[in-house]
Design an enzyme around this catalytic site. Structure first.
Site, PDB file in Angstrom:
ATOM      1  N   THR A 234       0.840  -1.207   0.000  1.00  0.00           N
ATOM      2  CA  THR A 234       0.000   0.000   0.000  1.00  0.00           C
ATOM      3  C   THR A 234       0.873   1.254   0.000  1.00  0.00           C
ATOM      4  O   THR A 234       0.563   2.237  -0.682  1.00  0.00           O
ATOM      5  CB  THR A 234      -0.914  -0.013   1.244  1.00  0.00           C
ATOM      6  OG1 THR A 234      -1.610  -1.260   1.269  1.00  0.00           O
ATOM      7  CG2 THR A 234      -1.918   1.120   1.221  1.00  0.00           C
TER       8      THR A 234
ATOM      9  N   THR B  52       1.466  -3.493   9.859  1.00  0.00           N
ATOM     10  CA  THR B  52       1.501  -4.913   9.502  1.00  0.00           C
ATOM     11  C   THR B  52       1.812  -5.743  10.741  1.00  0.00           C
ATOM     12  O   THR B  52       2.661  -5.341  11.556  1.00  0.00           O
ATOM     13  CB  THR B  52       2.549  -5.254   8.414  1.00  0.00           C
ATOM     14  OG1 THR B  52       2.647  -6.678   8.325  1.00  0.00           O
ATOM     15  CG2 THR B  52       3.928  -4.706   8.706  1.00  0.00           C
TER      16      THR B  52
ATOM     17  N   ASP C 264       3.358  -8.354  10.453  1.00  0.00           N
ATOM     18  CA  ASP C 264       4.633  -9.002  10.117  1.00  0.00           C
ATOM     19  C   ASP C 264       5.845  -8.216  10.635  1.00  0.00           C
ATOM     20  O   ASP C 264       6.933  -8.771  10.736  1.00  0.00           O
ATOM     21  CB  ASP C 264       4.776  -9.152   8.593  1.00  0.00           C
ATOM     22  CG  ASP C 264       3.601  -9.887   7.971  1.00  0.00           C
ATOM     23  OD1 ASP C 264       2.930 -10.638   8.687  1.00  0.00           O
ATOM     24  OD2 ASP C 264       3.362  -9.700   6.760  1.00  0.00           O
TER      25      ASP C 264
ATOM     26  N   GLY D  47       3.771 -14.023   8.994  1.00  0.00           N
ATOM     27  CA  GLY D  47       4.974 -13.177   8.957  1.00  0.00           C
ATOM     28  C   GLY D  47       5.541 -12.977   7.572  1.00  0.00           C
ATOM     29  O   GLY D  47       6.532 -12.278   7.395  1.00  0.00           O
TER      30      GLY D  47
ATOM     31  N   ARG E 102       1.967 -33.260  16.388  1.00  0.00           N
ATOM     32  CA  ARG E 102       0.726 -32.610  15.941  1.00  0.00           C
ATOM     33  C   ARG E 102       1.075 -31.197  15.484  1.00  0.00           C
ATOM     34  O   ARG E 102       2.002 -30.593  16.032  1.00  0.00           O
ATOM     35  CB  ARG E 102      -0.295 -32.491  17.084  1.00  0.00           C
ATOM     36  CG  ARG E 102      -0.772 -33.815  17.660  1.00  0.00           C
ATOM     37  CD  ARG E 102      -1.740 -34.524  16.697  1.00  0.00           C
ATOM     38  NE  ARG E 102      -2.321 -35.699  17.320  1.00  0.00           N
ATOM     39  CZ  ARG E 102      -1.814 -36.928  17.267  1.00  0.00           C
ATOM     40  NH1 ARG E 102      -0.668 -37.138  16.617  1.00  0.00           N
ATOM     41  NH2 ARG E 102      -2.422 -37.943  17.858  1.00  0.00           N
TER      42      ARG E 102
ATOM     43  N   LEU F 265      -6.237 -15.802  12.961  1.00  0.00           N
ATOM     44  CA  LEU F 265      -6.516 -15.468  14.369  1.00  0.00           C
ATOM     45  C   LEU F 265      -5.512 -14.421  14.857  1.00  0.00           C
ATOM     46  O   LEU F 265      -5.825 -13.607  15.724  1.00  0.00           O
ATOM     47  CB  LEU F 265      -6.403 -16.726  15.245  1.00  0.00           C
ATOM     48  CG  LEU F 265      -7.523 -17.757  15.054  1.00  0.00           C
ATOM     49  CD1 LEU F 265      -7.148 -19.075  15.711  1.00  0.00           C
ATOM     50  CD2 LEU F 265      -8.829 -17.221  15.627  1.00  0.00           C
ATOM     51  N   GLN F 266      -4.295 -14.452  14.268  1.00  0.00           N
ATOM     52  CA  GLN F 266      -3.257 -13.502  14.684  1.00  0.00           C
ATOM     53  C   GLN F 266      -3.600 -12.070  14.275  1.00  0.00           C
ATOM     54  O   GLN F 266      -3.007 -11.117  14.772  1.00  0.00           O
ATOM     55  CB  GLN F 266      -1.910 -13.889  14.053  1.00  0.00           C
ATOM     56  CG  GLN F 266      -1.380 -15.200  14.574  1.00  0.00           C
ATOM     57  CD  GLN F 266      -0.384 -15.833  13.616  1.00  0.00           C
ATOM     58  OE1 GLN F 266       0.820 -15.696  13.780  1.00  0.00           O
ATOM     59  NE2 GLN F 266      -0.871 -16.526  12.600  1.00  0.00           N
TER      60      GLN F 266
HETATM   61  O1  F6P Z   1       0.906  -9.367   5.798  1.00  0.00           O
HETATM   62  C1  F6P Z   1       0.031  -9.832   6.770  1.00  0.00           C
HETATM   63  C2  F6P Z   1      -0.350 -11.274   6.507  1.00  0.00           C
HETATM   64  O2  F6P Z   1      -1.226 -11.692   7.529  1.00  0.00           O
HETATM   65  C3  F6P Z   1       0.820 -12.232   6.345  1.00  0.00           C
HETATM   66  O3  F6P Z   1       1.398 -12.580   7.568  1.00  0.00           O
HETATM   67  C4  F6P Z   1       0.166 -13.356   5.597  1.00  0.00           C
HETATM   68  O4  F6P Z   1       1.094 -14.081   4.818  1.00  0.00           O
HETATM   69  C5  F6P Z   1      -0.810 -12.648   4.705  1.00  0.00           C
HETATM   70  O5  F6P Z   1      -1.049 -11.370   5.280  1.00  0.00           O
HETATM   71  C6  F6P Z   1      -2.125 -13.358   4.532  1.00  0.00           C
HETATM   72  O6  F6P Z   1      -2.897 -12.636   3.644  1.00  0.00           O
HETATM   73  P1  F6P Z   1      -4.430 -12.947   3.324  1.00  0.00           P
HETATM   74  O7  F6P Z   1      -5.249 -12.174   4.314  1.00  0.00           O
HETATM   75  O8  F6P Z   1      -4.606 -12.455   1.952  1.00  0.00           O
HETATM   76  O9  F6P Z   1      -4.653 -14.415   3.480  1.00  0.00           O
END
Ligand code: F6P
Length: 359
Positions: free
Chosen positions: A117, A137, A139, A182, A277, A284-285
């Site tokens: 963006t 982000t 990440d 990430g 497992r 969720l993150q």
């Molecule tokens: O950049 C944030 C993020 O959550 C990354 O960690 C992940 O790879 C990606 O976006 C997932 O994107 P989407 O919401 O398109 O599945």
């Protein structure tokens, strides 16, 4: 030079906890400086399509500080310079955005987003639109800022998940593998792994040898810890191998990472003979209320963005350089990724404690 009277605000890319806190801070501090705000819906779509904007007053943002998501909506496709159309075609809607910017009588645009963006925002800067960027982000991979808001919340959630997995892993003497987000940076894995006391942390910056990871887990068994926790970043790569993808990049969409946790889980089961497992924490993150750290950071970013608007310091991104909030030139940060450096203090500390990174 005339005063700024009216600004647009948009959120782009994947959502992150704290977006609403930035919107609230921008709208409130702008209003207190006599500046009107216009909210643009679903990122730059709000400048492409008519009727996708609305005035934002302090009344409209009351109560949103603690909410995840974004009241403006967002999208991680729809680059106006190459907007995806039918059958793999793309359209350039950038001039339409510039026209809409003027039709809405905007003097500046506050763009809250990640690397993608902010790169689009920078392109608009070169088309004469006064831009202020706000880095977002989970990440935490944007250069020039120690933290992006959303990262702390994601780490907090992942740490809580690892805590929960610890008890069940120990009860069953199993290896539990947790895949975290990430993209191409290992910040979430490193921070949540250390905070959660993981035994192995696999990050994109360090290609891993699964046999070295298995060796460390077997050693734990020998001295009596008959369970292990392995944190795997979605972008982690085995030595000589490739990233695991859910979907390759296609028109308007970036590649989707995922599946490395399951691969590591299977390989560790085979190499150790133990029950394994795996869990994918996924989106969720990105959900839920921002932590207090992220609320404060987002609020400071929003306040600083308006300060820069008032000073007409455009083409800048607000950034965290502890203890200060500073301004960085957007052109210096676009197209780059902030990776975990090999000499990261946290990485070296984890290694000193016996955490394996598979190298
Ligand atoms: O950049 C944030 C993020 O959550 C990354 O960690 C992940 O790879 C990606 O976006 C997932 O994107 P989407 O919401 O398109 O599945």
């Amino acid at each position: 030079m005339s005063d700024v009277k009216r600004i647009g605000i948009l959120t782009g890319g994947g959502d992150a906890p704290g977006l609403n806190a930035v919107i609230r801070a921008v709208v409130k501090s702008a209003a207190n400086s006599g500046i009107e705000c216009v909210g643009l819906e679903d990122s730059f779509d709000g400048l492409i399509e008519p009727g996708r904007s609305r005035p934002l007053t302090p009344r409209d943002v009351t109560g949103i500080l603690r909410l995840g998501g974004t009241v403006l909506g967002t999208t991680n496709r729809g680059n106006p310079f190459a907007y995806p159309g039918a059958a793999g075609t793309t359209q350039d809607y950038s001039q339409r955005c510039v026209d809409m910017f003027h039709q809405l009588r905007l003097d500046a645009l506050v763009v809250i987003g990640g690397d993608g963006t902010l790169a689009i925002a920078h392109q608009f800067s070169t088309h004469g639109i006064p831009i202020i960027g706000v880095p977002k982000t989970i990440d935490n991979d944007i250069v020039g800022t120690t933290n992006c808001f959303g990262f702390d919340t994601a780490v907090d959630f992942a740490t809580d998940a690892i805590d929960r997995l610890h008890t069940t892993a120990e009860a069953h003497h199993r290896i539990l593998v947790v895949e975290v987000m990430g993209r191409y940076a290992g910040w979430i894995a490193l921070y949540a792994g250390v905070a959660g006391g993981a035994d192995a942390i696999l990050i994109p910056e360090i290609p891993f040898d699964i046999e070295l990871v298995a060796q460390r887990l077997r050693e734990r068994d020998k001295w009596g810890a008959k369970f292990s926790i392995v944190v795997v970043a979605e972008g982690a790569v085995p030595k000589g191998g490739t990233r695991s993808l859910i979907q390759a990049a296609r028109d308007g969409y970036v590649e989707r990472l995922g599946g490395m946790g399951a691969q590591v889980c299977e390989a560790l089961g085979a190499a150790t003979g133990k029950e394994t497992r795996s869990v994918v924490l996924g989106h969720l993150q990105r959900g839920g209320a921002p932590t207090s750290f992220d609320r404060v950071l987002a609020t400071r970013f929003g306040g600083k963005a308006v300060e820069l608007v008032r000073r007409r310091e455009f083409g800048m991104m607000v950034a965290y350089a502890p203890p200060d909030i500073v301004a960085r030139r957007i052109e210096d940060i676009v197209g780059k990724i902030k990776n975990v450096p090999a000499d990261s203090d946290l990485l070296l500390t984890a290694k000193a404690l016996g955490v394996t990174f598979g190298d």
